[in-house]
Structure formats: structure tokens, C-alpha cells
Design an enzyme around this catalytic site. Structure first.
Site, PDB file in Angstrom:
ATOM      1  N   ASP A   1       0.869  -1.179   0.000  1.00  0.00           N
ATOM      2  CA  ASP A   1       0.000   0.000   0.000  1.00  0.00           C
ATOM      3  C   ASP A   1       0.905   1.228   0.000  1.00  0.00           C
ATOM      4  OD1 ASP A   1      -2.949   1.005   0.565  1.00  0.00           O
ATOM      5  OD2 ASP A   1      -1.584   2.227   1.758  1.00  0.00           O
ATOM      6  N   ASN A  28      -2.602  13.088  -5.279  1.00  0.00           N
ATOM      7  CA  ASN A  28      -3.818  13.388  -6.044  1.00  0.00           C
ATOM      8  C   ASN A  28      -4.393  14.743  -5.659  1.00  0.00           C
ATOM      9  OD1 ASN A  28      -4.059  11.246  -7.802  1.00  0.00           O
ATOM     10  ND2 ASN A  28      -5.187   9.986  -6.392  1.00  0.00           N
ATOM     11  N   HIS A  71      -4.926  14.355 -10.452  1.00  0.00           N
ATOM     12  CA  HIS A  71      -5.040  12.926 -10.763  1.00  0.00           C
ATOM     13  C   HIS A  71      -4.125  12.514 -11.915  1.00  0.00           C
ATOM     14  CE1 HIS A  71      -8.356  11.955  -8.058  1.00  0.00           C
ATOM     15  NE2 HIS A  71      -8.806  13.174  -8.310  1.00  0.00           N
ATOM     16  N   ASP A 112      -1.604   9.427 -11.725  1.00  0.00           N
ATOM     17  CA  ASP A 112      -1.457   8.310 -12.667  1.00  0.00           C
ATOM     18  C   ASP A 112       0.012   8.110 -13.040  1.00  0.00           C
ATOM     19  OD1 ASP A 112      -4.161   7.984 -12.588  1.00  0.00           O
ATOM     20  OD2 ASP A 112      -4.570   9.018 -14.471  1.00  0.00           O
ATOM     21  N   ASP A 129      -4.098   2.521  -4.930  1.00  0.00           N
ATOM     22  CA  ASP A 129      -2.649   2.491  -4.690  1.00  0.00           C
ATOM     23  C   ASP A 129      -2.219   1.170  -4.050  1.00  0.00           C
ATOM     24  OD1 ASP A 129      -3.961   2.893  -2.324  1.00  0.00           O
ATOM     25  OD2 ASP A 129      -2.510   4.296  -1.505  1.00  0.00           O
TER      26      ASP A 129
END
Length: 865
Positions: A483, A491, A496, A500, A526
Site C-alpha cells: 500500500d 492526487n 489525478h 497516474d 494504490d
């Protein structure tokens, strides 16, 4: 004798003066009653004469102003369960819907003084102080501008409040009293029925109007249906006649004459013609023509730019008026190349419909008029368009014989062309099959892979994991659940798109950390997972986890700047696939990952049953803590704060503890850690304040001694939490100036703005404020100078190692800073006489021992000596 006369006359004069005074009061009262009665009569007349409810409300206000000051006046009425303001007049505030555009009007009125009057069903005369008291008690919310006086009276109907009349004054010279209250009550009592009657009458008129409109619409609809049905019957009969005509033995001339008669039954067709293209589609012929101006049909002619050609070019039915024709001529659409064809000067309207045979336009059917009295509409165009389909069918049958002959001649050529087309079709079909296979393979790949990173997704990973369990019976393998840290921050701050890019770069780095035989997949968001196949020992999985942590700790370049991240990794091992399952292995890795997060992130944890049991133990303990709040199992210990010079008690520090039935005593630090894990800090603080409120009267506090409590900074972070803390403290039965509230320095350093605002709010309650664990958060001395605090309590760790020279110089510097700011300084965690002596030498005279060393084992609250 005169003196005696005066002596006897004096009582009579006094009695007469009293009677005159009483008569004046009665006259004033009767005059007010007469005015009120006249106002009610006027209001009743308004109810009978008013054209609308708005006129009635204005009349009430006009006559009420004659009795009492009512420049600021509004009426609130109930409509089912919603409150409305049908009349509002205020010299200071705008209408509530403008003043609070984002709030529901009804809910807002219910929370204010209006809602209070409707709930109590009693008149309310209040000033600003009374409003503040009701707001503090939670009965109302202060809305709008403060006023000098506010008078609201409920309108009672059948024992229930249906609304309220309200007047208010912003000026001190305009005041209301019992007289105005009685007058308002009297008026409300008499207008309740009038209001109900007017509202019922208005609703009845609206219902009648709506019903009348519905009946009118239904009647118009019924008339239209009758007309449409008759028109449909006439059309159906004409279609049958056209069908019979197509199968008759009539020659073409008689066929067109009968066809014209059928069209004339549907719409006026005194002027009508049919134009058809020859087999070369270059010559226009007119097999049928009838006109009021000429009996000679036009001769066949090549295609030019007349009206028929315009229709054939557009292939759409048209309805043209004289102005439309002139506009087309002006635009050069018609008659620019052949002006000799223009005989439309006397034509008023022209309808042209293309005739289609086998999907191709082969001619046109046209009707036109020369009179202004004969007007065609678009529905006539639609009707003629529909009929033209049947006319074209009849013409098609007539031409079928010739078409059949030409078809036989062309058949052989068509067979050869078709053979070539079939060969081409087979070739294209093979190509399409190949493309479809490619697409299917891509769809299968997309269904099992993440679209962003190209990694296998959850479905493919679970299939591979299941296959691993089925095929591996003697080899070890491991699962790494990853994680990413700070992904939400990326973000939120960078957007965003950069998020990415971050995930794509992370996938590339993770791929460099594993072998070709291992499987890396993205589960979503994630979260990534790695299946390490065919391991020799546990150390292999740990080595991979360390490589991953190193790779992800290197900065990422996002939006032209470096950004540091990290990861929390959970590892679950499978030494014997026959003893576990894929779902269990994935769950264990997920559990280990959450354990890594609780240890501070940026690390990995190998799952074992002991850790799992510890996690379940913590979860059980959190649930038991919630139950302990309800059953009042937590108690308080009071740790003394003493002055070393006078040996007097300066304060008592209230610390909660819990005598757990299985785990023994949980001290203050254990309780706060447990509450933080369970997100119960606010509930624990509220519990401590309520328990202190119950025990405060029994505390042996000396003159001037305070009670200390340390609260969570979450109270200052959220407005609703700070408001709840104010309410909780406001309900305490002891004087709040005997209470000093401490907040942790680390939280102050992280969020200075909210602490400054919260401190100012709490200071208004009269409590003292302080900073606990000072020395742990590295807050600025300048920051302390702006806060309304009176006390600093040193971090307990500062009392350890106090014998060191550098340590003593640090404490001396803190003491001098506190003295310069006139702040009381308390050393916490003092457990020995040597520490006390050294602190005295440094000028620090107020000390507090460590709470854990004094924790009682009794079940009752205690004061530690």
C-alpha cells in the site's frame, strides 16, 4: 367655621380624584378596546374584500401599525409541516431566503424564535439578553441582526399553533409591554379563523381553476380525436381506392384521371400534375396535367432549374408560398438558367412530393393554387406525402413489364459482377475474421490487465494464485501486499494526472525488484500485490520487501519537482498449500500491511498468528472501551502539583484510569493510546469532564488551587467539536475559573491557527489554558506570546537526565522564557528528591509526579499524596 368646612370637604375631593383617575384609566382601556375592535372589524372587512392573501396580509399590517409600533413585522404560517413567510417587512434585514440563501427556510424558522413560539404555543416578549440565554440553553439559534425587543404571538386554531405574528424593535425608545402582548394575543385569536377561511377559499379557487383547465383540455383533445378519426377514415378509403385502381385494366390516361379524382377527395387539387423521368433520367415528361389556366400539358424537356428539378435535387417534400418562390429565384436556386419556365407569378402556393420507386426518386407529384382563399398547410403536405407512396407503387406496377425485359438483358452482366463481388467479399471476410481474432485477444488481455499500468488485475492475480495452490504441494511461496504512502496527497495537491504518472512509475520500479517467474498485479487504487513463487526460505521475501522499500523511497519527479513517497508492506508465507487457501493468504497479507501502517509506515511486517491475535485483542479492547464509557467503569486519579518552596498544593491533575476485569489497571497513557486507535479521544475527554463535575465538590482543594485536565486537540480542529466542548463545560456545576485545560504542544506546532482560535473561544468561558508536554513539539516562543495561556507543563522526559549540564542549561533557558512571558512553569514526571532539589536550584519550584507511579488499585476515585 371655614376651617371646619374644609376639614369635612378634603376626604370628598380625594375620593373624587381617585374616581377621576380610575375613570381615565377605564376610558383609556375602553379606547384601546374600541381601537382593537375597530381594527378587527377592518381586518374582517379586508378578509371579505381582499383580492388575494397578499392584500389581506398588508391590511393586517396597516391596521396593526395603528395600534402598536410595527415597522418590523412578519407573518409565519404552517403549511402541513413546513413554515412559510407569506409577509415579511424589516427595516434592517433582508428576507431570510436572501440572508441565508443556502439554508432551508422552514428549518431555519424552526430553529429560531419563531419556532420556539410555535413549539411552546405561548406569546414571547424577549430582549437581546433573553435571546442569548435561550441560545445558550440550546432552545434557539440566533438568526439575523440583534434587536432591542422581539414580540411573537402564536395564532391558535383548534388548540394547535398554525402560525405566528411577530413584531420587533431595533430602537431602545420603541418598547413593548404587557399591553402590546395582550393586544397581539387578542388579534391573533380573532384572525385565526379568518386566515384558515381565506387559505381554504384560495385553495378552493385554485382547485376549481385547475379542474376547469383540465376539462377544457380534455374537450379540445376529444374534438381533435374526432377530427383525426374522420380524416383517417377518409384517408383509408382513398388508399383502398388507389389499391383497386392499380389492379384495374384502365389505360394510363384514365388511370391518371381517376387518380386525380381520389386526390381531390382528400384536399383541393384543381391544379395538379405528375412529372416523371425517362429511363435515361435526363428528360422530364408530364403524363398527367390539369390546370385552371391551361388545358395543354407541357412538352417533354431536358432537366433545367425549374420547381420540379429543385424538388428532385433535394428529394424532400416541400410547401412553398409565393414569397418562398421569389426567395428561391433571388438566391438563384430556380429559373436562373431557364427563366422561360417561370410561370409562377400568379401562383400563391405550391406543394411538391417526390415519387419513389425502389428507393429512387423517379418523378414528382405537385398541386398548387392561384387563390388566396385556398391555403395549404403542413398537414396537407404530410397527407400528400403519404398518398404519394401508394401512387408510386401503382406507377411501378405499370412499368414492371418494361423493367422485367431490361432485367433479363442485364442479368448475365449482373451474374459476372456478382461473382467478382463474392470473391472480394470472401477476401474481406477472411480479413475481418483475422481482425476479430486480434480484437478478441486484446479484449481478453484488457479484461485481465490494469488499463493504467498494464499489470495483471485482481481477476488474473486470483486465477494465478488459485493455480499456484493447485499445482504447488512441496514448494514455498509468499504474498506481498503493498500500500503506497501519501498517494492521496499526490492526487489532492498535484492532480489525478500526476497521480497516474506516479502509479506508472511505481509499477516500473516494482518490476525491477522481482524475478521473471514472480507475478506483480495492481488490485486497485494504490494497492499492489506480488506473488513470489518457489522460495527457499522466509528471508527471500524479506529481501524483496527491503528492495521495494528502497526503490520507493527514492524521490519521484512529478510536475517538475521531487516528491518523496514510501510504502507499507504486509507479507504472508505459505509453506504448505494444503493447510491454507488463497483467500486466507491474501487476507493475512492485508492484515500484515495494516499492522505495518500502525507501526509508522515505510516498513514491512511478516504475518504470524501471534500478531493477528494481538490485533484482534486490540480490536476487542476498543469495543470494551466503548462499553466502559456506557457502564461508567473508568475512574479518576488526582495527581498533586506542589510548590517546593511553600510545600502547598498548587493543583490536582485529573487523570483517568481503567480497572479492567481481565487485564488489570490501564493507566492514563495506555487509555489515551487506546482511545486514539479507536478514534474515541473526544468521548474520553467528555467522560473525564462529566466525572470531574460529579466529584469536584469532594476534592480537598486549598485556596487558589486549580484542577488540571489534558484534552485532545481534536476539540480545536473541528467547529462542531469545539461547540460540543463549550456546551459540556457550560453544564459544569463548579466555577470554571478553578479549571485549567491543557493541550499537547505537538498538536499546537502542527496546527497553530485552529489552536489560536480555539484558545480565544475557551478563554471566554473563564477557564485557564496551558500547554502540556512542552519541549516535545518545538513550538516557537513567539507563538506562545500570542496565545492566551497561563501555564506550561514540561514534558515528563525532561525530568530524566536532569543531572547533565546541557540538560540543566536547557531547563534554565525554558524557565527564563516562561518568566519573561509571565507563564507558570510546572515540571512533570518528578519521582525523586534529587530531581526536586536540582529543579529548585534551577528556579523551578512547581512539580508534578508521574501519574503511573501513583496509580491506585482501588475501584474508587482517589487523590495521590
Amino acid at each position: 367655621m371655614l376651617k371646619d368646612t374644609r376639614r369635612f370637604m378634603t376626604p370628598d375631593v380625594s375620593s373624587l380624584e381617585k374616581r377621576v383617575s380610575r375613570l381615565r384609566r377605564l376610558a383609556t382601556k375602553f379606547k384601546r378596546a374600541e381601537s382593537a375592535q375597530n381594527a378587527l372589524l377592518e381586518i374582517s372587512n379586508i378578509a371579505n374584500e381582499a383580492g388575494s392573501m397578499e392584500d389581506f396580509y398588508q391590511g393586517i399590517h396597516l391596521h396593526l401599525k395603528k395600534l402598536i409600533p410595527a415597522d418590523n413585522f412578519y407573518i409565519s404560517l404552517k403549511n402541513q409541516d413546513q413554515l412559510e413567510l407569506p409577509f415579511f417587512l424589516d427595516e434592517k434585514d433582508a428576507h431570510p431566503t436572501e440572508l441565508y440563501p443556502n439554508s432551508n427556510l422552514s428549518d431555519m424558522l424552526k430553529r429560531g424564535l419563531t419556532g420556539y413560539v410555535l413549539r411552546t404555543q405561548k406569546p414571547l416578549l424577549c430582549d437581546e439578553a433573553t435571546a442569548e440565554r435561550l441560545a445558550a440553553e440550546g432552545e434557539i439559534e440566533n438568526l439575523g441582526s440583534p434587536c432591542h425587543q422581539w414580540l411573537g404571538v402564536p395564532i391558535i386554531r383548534n388548540g394547535l399553533a398554525i402560525g405566528a405574528l411577530v413584531v420587533q424593535s431595533y430602537k431602545s425608545e420603541v418598547s413593548y409591554g404587557e399591553t402590546e402582548v395582550e393586544l397581539m394575543v387578542f388579534i391573533c385569536h380573532h384572525i385565526a379563523g379568518v386566515l384558515e377561511r381565506l387559505r381554504h377559499h384560495e385553495q378552493l379557487e385554485q382547485a376549481i381553476q385547475q379542474r376547469t383547465q383540465e376539462l377544457s383540455q380534455a374537450y379540445d383533445k376529444l374534438k381533435q380525436e374526432v377530427y383525426e378519426r374522420r380524416r383517417a377514415e377518409r384517408l383509408q378509403r382513398s388508399l383502398f381506392e388507389i389499391a383497386d385502381l392499380a389492379t384495374s385494366n384502365l389505360d394510363m390516361h384514365d388511370f391518371y384521371v381517376e387518380l386525380h379524382q381520389i386526390i381531390s377527395h382528400l384536399l383541393p387539387a384543381n391544379n395538379c400534375y405528375i412529372a416523371l423521368l425517362d429511363h435515361t433520367s435526363t428528360i422530364l415528361e408530364f403524363p398527367f396535367y390539369v390546370s385552371q389556366l391551361s388545358s395543354m400539358p407541357p412538352a417533354p424537356r431536358p432537366l433545367k432549374d425549374g420547381l420540379v428539378e429543385y424538388l428532385l435535387r433535394n428529394c424532400k417534400p416541400v410547401l412553398l408560398a409565393q414569397k418562398d418562390i421569389r426567395h428561391l429565384i433571388k438566391q438563384g436556386e430556380i429559373y436562373s438558367k431557364a427563366p422561360d419556365l417561370n410561370h409562377t407569378q400568379t401562383m400563391q402556393q405550391w406543394i411538391g412530393v417526390p415519387l419513389r420507386i425502389q428507393g429512387e426518386v423517379v418523378g414528382a407529384l405537385a398541386i398548387y393554387s392561384f387563390s388566396m382563399d385556398q391555403k395549404y398547410q403542413f398537414k396537407d403536405l404530410e397527407l400528400l406525402t403519404f398518398v404519394s407512396q401508394h401512387i408510386a407503387t401503382a406507377i411501378e406496377r405499370k412499368l414492371a413489364t418494361e423493367t422485367l425485359k431490361r432485367s433479363n438483358e442485364e442479368l448475365e452482366d449482373m451474374v459476372q459482377e456478382r461473382t467478382a463481388e463474392l470473391a472480394q467479399t470472401n477476401h474481406e471476410l477472411q480479413k475481418e475474421i483475422s481482425q476479430r481474432r486480434t480484437i478478441e485477444q486484446k479484449l481478453i488481455h484488457d479484461a485481465k490487465h490494469d488499463s493504467l499500468t498494464g499489470l495483471p488485475n485482481r481477476q488474473m492475480f486470483m486465477e494465478r494464485l488459485t493455480e499456484t495452490f493447485e499445482s504447488r504441494h512441496f514448494y514455498k511461496f509468499a504474498l506481498l501486499f503493498i500500500d503506497l504512502d501519501r498517494f492521496k496527497m499526490i492526487n489532492d495537491t498535484l492532480g489525478h494526472l500526476e497521480g497516474d504518472h506516479f502509479l506508472i512509475e511505481t509499477a516500473k520500479r516494482l518490476n525491477t525488484c522481482i524475478r521473471d517467474q514472480d507475478l506483480l498485479a495492481r488490485l486497485g487504487g494504490d494497492e499492489f500485490v506480488i506473488l513470489l513463487d518457489n522460495l527457499y526460505n522466509t528471508g527471500d521475501a524479506k529481501e524483496v520487501a527491503e528492495r521495494i522499500l528502497y526503490e520507493l523511497s527514492r524521490p519521484f519527479e512529478l510536475s517538475g519537482q521531487l516528491f518523496n513517497s514510501g510504502a507499507s508492506i504486509g507479507i504472508s508465507l505459505c509453506e504448505d498449500p494444503r493447510q491454507t487457501s488463497s483467500e486466507t493468504l491474501l487476507r493475512d497479507a492485508d492484515t500484515a500491511m495494516y499492522m505495518a501502517k500502525t507501526r509508522g509506515k515505510g516498513c514491512y511486517v511478516v504475518f504470524d498468528e501471534k500478531s493477528h491475535q494481538q490485533m484482534m485483542h486490540d480490536l476487542t479492547l476498543e469495543n470494551e472501551l466503548r462499553q466502559a464509557f456506557e457502564s461508567r467503569q473508568l475512574q479518576l486519579q488526582y495527581v498533586p502539583v506542589q510548590d517546593l518552596n511553600s510545600n502547598k498544593l498548587v493543583a490536582l491533575d485529573a487523570k483517568p484510569y481503567w480497572q479492567h476485569p481481565q487485564h488489570g489497571v490501564l493507566n492514563y497513557r495506555q487509555l489515551t493510546q487506546l482511545a486514539e486507535q479507536a478514534n474515541l479521544q473526544l468521548e474520553l475527554d467528555r467522560y473525564v469532564i462529566e466525572l470531574l463535575n460529579d466529584e469536584f465538590a469532594t476534592l480537598p482543594l486549598e485556596q487558589g488551587a486549580l484542577v488540571h485536565i489534558c484534552l485532545s486537540s481534536q476539540h480545536l480542529t473541528y467547529k462542531h467539536a469545539l461547540r460540543n466542548l463549550q456546551n459540556c463545560l457550560g453544564s459544569c456545576r463548579f466555577a470554571l475559573d478553578r479549571l485549567c485545560i491543557f493541550f499537547n504542544e505537538i498538536s499546537l506546532a502542527r496546527d497553530h491557527d485552529n489552536h489560536a482560535i480555539g484558545f480565544e473561544t475557551l478563554k471566554e468561558l473563564g477557564v485557564s489554558l496551558g500547554i502540556a508536554d512542552y519541549g516535545s513539539g518545538y513550538s516557537s516562543i513567539l507563538t506562545l506570546s500570542f496565545l492566551p495561556i497561563s501555564c506550561l507543563k514540561l514534558e515528563a522526559e525532561l525530568a530524566n537526565g536532569i543531572q547533565g549540564a546541557r540538560h540543566r542549561r536547557l531547563l534554565a533557558a525554558i524557565r527564563r522564557s516562561a518568566e519573561s512571558l509571565q507563564l507558570q512553569l510546572i515540571a512533570d514526571g518528578v519521582n525523586s528528591a534529587e530531581q526536586q532539589q536540582t529543579l529548585q536550584q534551577l528556579g523551578i519550584y512547581k512539580v508534578q509526579c508521574a501519574a503511573e507511579t501513583l496509580l491506585p488499585h482501588a475501584q474508587s476515585s482517589s487523590i495521590c499524596a
